[in-house]
Write a protein that holds these residues in place. Structure first.
Motif: not given
Length: 73
Positions: A44, A47, A52, A54
Motif C-alpha cells: 500500500a 491510506q 488501503q 495503491y
C-alpha cells in the motif's frame, strides 16, 4: 508557461486507487489484491480512512509478477 502549454507532470504525484479499483483494473477479485499484499507482491502506498490505497503501476507490476508464475492448486 504560456496559456497553451500543459503543466509538467511530476513523478511524485502518482494517482492512488483503492483495492476495489485496483482489482477491477487487473480483472481479479478484491480478495486477490489483499492476498498479493499478504504475499509481498504489492505494498500500500497510502491510506484513506480504513481503505488501503495503491499506485496503479505497482498493481500492474504485482500482476506481472504473479501471472508470470505457474498456477498452483
Amino acid at each position: 508557461m504560456s496559456a497553451g502549454q500543459a503543466a509538467p507532470r511530476t513523478a511524485s504525484r502518482a494517482v492512488l486507487i483503492t483495492g476495489v479499483l485496483a482489482a477491477q483494473e487487473v480483472d481479479v477479485a478484491p480478495a486477490t489484491i489483499r492476498k498479493w499484499v499478504q504475499l509481498g507482491y504489492l505494498t500500500a502506498a497510502g491510506q484513506r480512512g480504513r481503505a488501503q490505497l495503491y499506485r496503479l503501476e505497482d498493481v500492474f507490476a504485482a500482476e506481472r509478477a504473479v501471472r508470470g508464475r505457474p498456477r498452483t492448486r
